[in-house]
Design a protein around this motif. Structure first.
Motif, PDB file in Angstrom:
ATOM      1  N   PRO A 265       1.169  -1.436  -0.394  1.00  0.00           N
ATOM      2  CA  PRO A 265       0.791  -0.509   0.099  1.00  0.00           C
ATOM      3  C   PRO A 265       1.112   1.348   0.239  1.00  0.00           C
ATOM      4  O   PRO A 265       0.343   2.163  -0.268  1.00  0.00           O
ATOM      5  N   GLU A 266       2.303   1.272   0.517  1.00  0.00           N
ATOM      6  CA  GLU A 266       3.527   2.700   0.610  1.00  0.00           C
ATOM      7  C   GLU A 266       3.538   2.562  -0.964  1.00  0.00           C
ATOM      8  O   GLU A 266       3.716   3.726  -0.863  1.00  0.00           O
ATOM      9  N   LYS A 267       4.135   1.742  -1.641  1.00  0.00           N
ATOM     10  CA  LYS A 267       3.910   2.177  -2.932  1.00  0.00           C
ATOM     11  C   LYS A 267       2.915   1.885  -3.672  1.00  0.00           C
ATOM     12  O   LYS A 267       3.725   2.082  -5.690  1.00  0.00           O
ATOM     13  N   GLN A 268       2.260   1.488  -4.232  1.00  0.00           N
ATOM     14  CA  GLN A 268       0.862   1.330  -4.177  1.00  0.00           C
ATOM     15  C   GLN A 268       0.814   0.577  -5.588  1.00  0.00           C
ATOM     16  O   GLN A 268       0.530   1.116  -6.774  1.00  0.00           O
ATOM     17  N   LYS A 269       1.416  -0.625  -5.463  1.00  0.00           N
ATOM     18  CA  LYS A 269       1.781  -1.224  -6.744  1.00  0.00           C
ATOM     19  C   LYS A 269       1.825  -3.113  -6.187  1.00  0.00           C
ATOM     20  O   LYS A 269       2.739  -2.736  -5.061  1.00  0.00           O
ATOM     21  N   ALA A 270       1.660  -3.822  -6.985  1.00  0.00           N
ATOM     22  CA  ALA A 270       1.649  -5.100  -6.681  1.00  0.00           C
ATOM     23  C   ALA A 270       3.486  -5.495  -7.322  1.00  0.00           C
ATOM     24  O   ALA A 270       3.958  -5.098  -7.566  1.00  0.00           O
ATOM     25  N   VAL A 271       3.465  -6.458  -5.679  1.00  0.00           N
ATOM     26  CA  VAL A 271       5.532  -6.665  -5.680  1.00  0.00           C
ATOM     27  C   VAL A 271       5.620  -7.470  -5.957  1.00  0.00           C
ATOM     28  O   VAL A 271       5.125  -8.866  -4.996  1.00  0.00           O
ATOM     29  N   PRO A 272       6.242  -8.364  -6.836  1.00  0.00           N
ATOM     30  CA  PRO A 272       6.184 -10.447  -7.688  1.00  0.00           C
ATOM     31  C   PRO A 272       7.563 -10.779  -6.149  1.00  0.00           C
ATOM     32  O   PRO A 272       8.159  -9.784  -5.729  1.00  0.00           O
ATOM     33  N   LEU A 273       7.674 -11.830  -6.559  1.00  0.00           N
ATOM     34  CA  LEU A 273       8.142 -12.690  -4.753  1.00  0.00           C
ATOM     35  C   LEU A 273       9.141 -12.486  -5.797  1.00  0.00           C
ATOM     36  O   LEU A 273      10.279 -11.999  -4.650  1.00  0.00           O
ATOM     37  N   ASP A 274       9.968 -12.559  -7.005  1.00  0.00           N
ATOM     38  CA  ASP A 274      11.380 -12.717  -7.028  1.00  0.00           C
ATOM     39  C   ASP A 274      11.829 -10.970  -7.011  1.00  0.00           C
ATOM     40  O   ASP A 274      13.225 -11.243  -6.707  1.00  0.00           O
ATOM     41  N   GLN A 275      10.966 -10.527  -7.330  1.00  0.00           N
ATOM     42  CA  GLN A 275      12.447  -8.792  -7.155  1.00  0.00           C
ATOM     43  C   GLN A 275      12.544  -8.828  -5.432  1.00  0.00           C
ATOM     44  O   GLN A 275      13.605  -8.296  -4.886  1.00  0.00           O
ATOM     45  N   THR A 276      11.393  -8.928  -4.718  1.00  0.00           N
ATOM     46  CA  THR A 276      11.442  -9.604  -3.238  1.00  0.00           C
ATOM     47  C   THR A 276      12.679 -10.144  -2.675  1.00  0.00           C
ATOM     48  O   THR A 276      13.412  -9.289  -1.628  1.00  0.00           O
ATOM     49  N   ILE A 277      13.196 -11.375  -3.482  1.00  0.00           N
ATOM     50  CA  ILE A 277      14.072 -11.931  -2.558  1.00  0.00           C
ATOM     51  C   ILE A 277      15.486 -10.358  -3.296  1.00  0.00           C
ATOM     52  O   ILE A 277      16.790 -11.149  -2.384  1.00  0.00           O
ATOM     53  N   ALA A 278      15.404 -10.347  -4.416  1.00  0.00           N
ATOM     54  CA  ALA A 278      16.305  -9.479  -4.880  1.00  0.00           C
ATOM     55  C   ALA A 278      16.590  -8.784  -3.169  1.00  0.00           C
ATOM     56  O   ALA A 278      17.251  -8.617  -3.085  1.00  0.00           O
ATOM     57  N   LEU A 279      15.822  -7.892  -3.380  1.00  0.00           N
ATOM     58  CA  LEU A 279      15.473  -6.711  -1.822  1.00  0.00           C
ATOM     59  C   LEU A 279      16.309  -7.323  -0.992  1.00  0.00           C
ATOM     60  O   LEU A 279      17.356  -6.796   0.225  1.00  0.00           O
ATOM     61  N   TYR A 280      15.588  -8.990  -0.102  1.00  0.00           N
ATOM     62  CA  TYR A 280      16.254  -8.749   1.311  1.00  0.00           C
ATOM     63  C   TYR A 280      17.711  -9.274   1.264  1.00  0.00           C
ATOM     64  O   TYR A 280      18.039  -9.697   2.016  1.00  0.00           O
ATOM     65  N   ALA A 281      18.134  -9.877  -0.764  1.00  0.00           N
ATOM     66  CA  ALA A 281      19.553 -10.105  -0.306  1.00  0.00           C
ATOM     67  C   ALA A 281      20.676  -8.650  -0.247  1.00  0.00           C
ATOM     68  O   ALA A 281      21.097  -8.602   0.680  1.00  0.00           O
TER      69      ALA A 281
END
Length: 172
Positions: free
Chosen positions: A137-153
């Motif tokens: 909701p803060e980004k107002q977009k759908a976030v894919p899990l593959d991108q989330t893996i990149a973010l948490y690495a």
């Protein structure tokens, strides 16, 4: 010093090789963090990594909370259709008594168990599941899990950088 490894940037193409590399980084994070903080003094744990920044103690507790939230977001995305996730006020959480007073060991234990589970989940994901999303909701977009893996690495490397700054800066 706010971004010791630079701000997060998503590669233009996410390959299986990158995903496997990021999962390995997520897997190794708890031990790398433990290795850096295990011999720090209370003074070092309570030293901010930069003026106005969090202490090492706060960073360790933040990582446990942030990674728990991410793990739950993965589970939600895998079991619901683009669920809306709940954000939280990281800066306010960092001022709570558990962040300020508690030894880092409980959060290190959380990270070890959590990452063991998280990595099993991440390694099981199919290409289709990696494209599943949650709505931020803060980004107002759908976030894919593959991108989330990149973010948490990146998130792990980012905070290891903070702790290393403090460790090197106070150990001499």
């Amino acid at each position: 010093m706010k971004y010791p490894i630079g701000p997060f940037t998503l590669p233009s193409e996410i390959t299986n090789e990158l995903i496997q590399q990021w999962i390995s980084e997520i897997e190794s994070f708890p031990q790398l963090l433990r290795d850096i903080v295990q011999n720090l003094t209370e003074t070092q744990l309570d030293t901010p990594y930069r003026e106005g920044g969090w202490t090492v103690r706060q960073v360790v507790h933040h990582c446990a909370d942030s990674h728990m939230n991410s793990f739950i977001r993965f589970k939600l995305a895998l079991t619901e259709d683009n669920p809306t996730i709940k954000g939280y006020h990281e800066a306010q959480w960092a001022e709570m008594p558990d962040y300020l007073q508690l030894p880092v060991e409980p959060s290190l234990k959380i990270l070890e168990g959590l990452h063991e589970r998280w990595v099993v989940l991440l390694r099981s994901l199919s290409p289709e599941e990696l494209k599943k999303t949650f709505f931020h909701p803060e980004k107002q977009k759908a976030v894919p899990l593959d991108q989330t893996i990149a973010l948490y690495a990146w998130h792990g490397r980012h905070h290891l950088g903070h702790v290393r700054i403090c460790h090197v800066g106070t150990s001499s």
